[in-house]
Motif scaffolding. Structure first.
Motif, short mmCIF file in Angstrom:
data_model
loop_
_atom_site.label_atom_id
_atom_site.label_comp_id
_atom_site.label_asym_id
_atom_site.label_seq_id
_atom_site.Cartn_x
_atom_site.Cartn_y
_atom_site.Cartn_z
N SER A 157 -13.43 -1.87 -14.91
CA SER A 157 -12.40 -2.89 -14.69
C SER A 157 -11.11 -2.20 -14.28
CB SER A 157 -12.18 -3.70 -15.97
OG SER A 157 -11.15 -4.66 -15.79
N GLN A 159 -7.28 -1.64 -13.86
CA GLN A 159 -6.02 -2.02 -14.50
C GLN A 159 -4.93 -2.11 -13.43
OE1 GLN A 159 -4.92 0.60 -17.72
NE2 GLN A 159 -7.02 0.84 -18.41
N ASP A 160 -4.18 -3.19 -13.43
CA ASP A 160 -3.05 -3.35 -12.51
C ASP A 160 -3.42 -2.94 -11.09
OD1 ASP A 160 -1.37 -4.09 -14.68
OD2 ASP A 160 -1.09 -1.96 -15.15
N PRO A 161 -4.35 -3.65 -10.44
CA PRO A 161 -4.81 -3.25 -9.11
C PRO A 161 -3.72 -3.21 -8.05
CG PRO A 161 -5.56 -5.48 -9.66
CD PRO A 161 -4.99 -4.88 -10.92
N GLU A 162 -2.58 -3.88 -8.30
CA GLU A 162 -1.50 -3.85 -7.32
C GLU A 162 -0.70 -2.56 -7.38
OE1 GLU A 162 -1.33 -6.19 -5.10
OE2 GLU A 162 -3.02 -7.17 -6.08
N GLU A 163 -0.88 -1.80 -8.46
CA GLU A 163 -0.17 -0.53 -8.59
C GLU A 163 -0.82 0.54 -7.73
OE1 GLU A 163 2.57 0.17 -10.32
OE2 GLU A 163 2.77 -1.90 -11.02
N GLU A 164 -0.01 1.44 -7.18
CA GLU A 164 -0.55 2.48 -6.31
C GLU A 164 -1.46 3.44 -7.07
OE1 GLU A 164 0.98 6.08 -3.32
OE2 GLU A 164 2.44 4.82 -4.41
N TYR A 166 -3.31 3.04 -9.87
CA TYR A 166 -4.00 2.26 -10.89
C TYR A 166 -5.08 3.09 -11.57
CZ TYR A 166 -7.44 1.60 -7.10
OH TYR A 166 -8.33 1.79 -6.08
#
Length: 207
Positions: A157, A159-164, A166
Motif C-alpha cells: 500500500s 503512503q501519500d502517493p502524491e509525495e515525490e 513516497y
C-alpha cells in the motif's frame, strides 16, 4: 413405536455404511515429501500461493513465470527506494544463495518490484547486480504487478502517493518456488542466511 425405532436404526446403519465406504474409496492424502525441511507448518496450505504471472524483466523483455522459474527460485516483493527492510532482506537472500553456490546448489534469487512507477528496468538491473549476479529484477504495469502480488498473497500500500518520495507498506516474506511444483515454503525476516541456505538445500535434496 418399535417400527419407528427400527427405521431410525436402519437409517443410521445406512449412513454409517456410506461414510465407511467413502473413507475406503477416498485416496489418502499424499505424504509431504518436504516434511523434514519445514519449521512452519502454515506453508502446507501453499496450494493457494503462487501461480502464473507476466512481468517485464530488468532487460526490458516481457517474461512469464515459466521463463523465470526454471529451477529452485527465491522470490521477494519489494522496491528499490525502500529505506530499510528491502535492502536487508535481499542482502540476506543473496548471502544465502552465495552459501548455496559454494555447496553446488543453483538457486535463482528474484526481486519483483511493487513500485512500477519508479522502478524502471534499468534501475532494477543496478539493484540486482549489486545484490547477486544471478538475481533477476522484475517490474511491469501496475496491473501486472498487482496480479503477481495477488498470486502470491502479498500486500502493499502506497503512503501519500502524491509525495515525490513516497514510501510503500508491504509484506516481507520470501518464497521458495520450484518449476512444475510451484510454491513450497516461505521464509520470514528473522531467518538467517545460514538457516535459509540449509533449509533450501533440504528442499532441493528432497525433490
Amino acid at each position: 413405536m418399535k417400527r419407528s425405532l427400527f427405521a431410525v436404526l436402519a437409517l443410521l446403519a445406512l449412513l454409517a455404511g456410506g461414510v465407511a465406504l467413502y473413507l475406503i474409496r477416498s485416496p489418502a492424502p499424499a505424504p509431504d515429501r518436504f516434511a523434514q525441511c519445514r519449521t512452519d507448518q502454515t506453508a502446507l496450505g501453499g496450494s493457494q500461493i503462487g501461480g502464473p504471472f507476466t512481468l517485464v524483466s530488468e532487460t526490458g523483455e516481457t517474461v512469464t513465470d515459466a521463463d523465470i522459474v526454471t529451477g529452485p527460485t527465491l522470490i521477494y516483493f519489494g522496491y528499490t527506494f525502500c529505506p530499510d527492510v528491502c535492502p536487508l532482506d535481499n542482502t540476506r537472500n543473496a548471502q544465502a544463495v552465495y552459501l548455496l553456490d559454494e555447496r553446488g546448489y543453483d538457486v535463482t534469487p528474484v526481486f519483483i518490484s511493487i513500485d512500477p512507477g519508479r522502478d524502471t528496468p534499468e534501475l532494477l538491473a543496478q539493484f540486482t547486480e549489486y545484490m547477486h549476479p544471478r538475481m533477476i529484477g522484475l517490474t511491469g504495469t501496475p496491473e501486472q504487478v498487482a496480479a503477481a502480488s495477488r498470486a502470491y498473497r502479498t500486500f502493499y500500500s502506497v503512503q501519500d502517493p502524491e509525495e515525490e518520495f513516497y514510501l510503500i507498506d508491504h509484506s516481507t516474506l520470501s518464497y521458495l518456488v520450484f518449476p512444475e511444483i510451484g510454491f513450497v515454503e516461505h521464509f520470514k525476516r528473522d531467518v538467517t542466511p545460514a538457516d535459509m541456505a540449509d533449509r533450501i538445500a533440504c528442499f532441493v535434496d528432497s525433490l
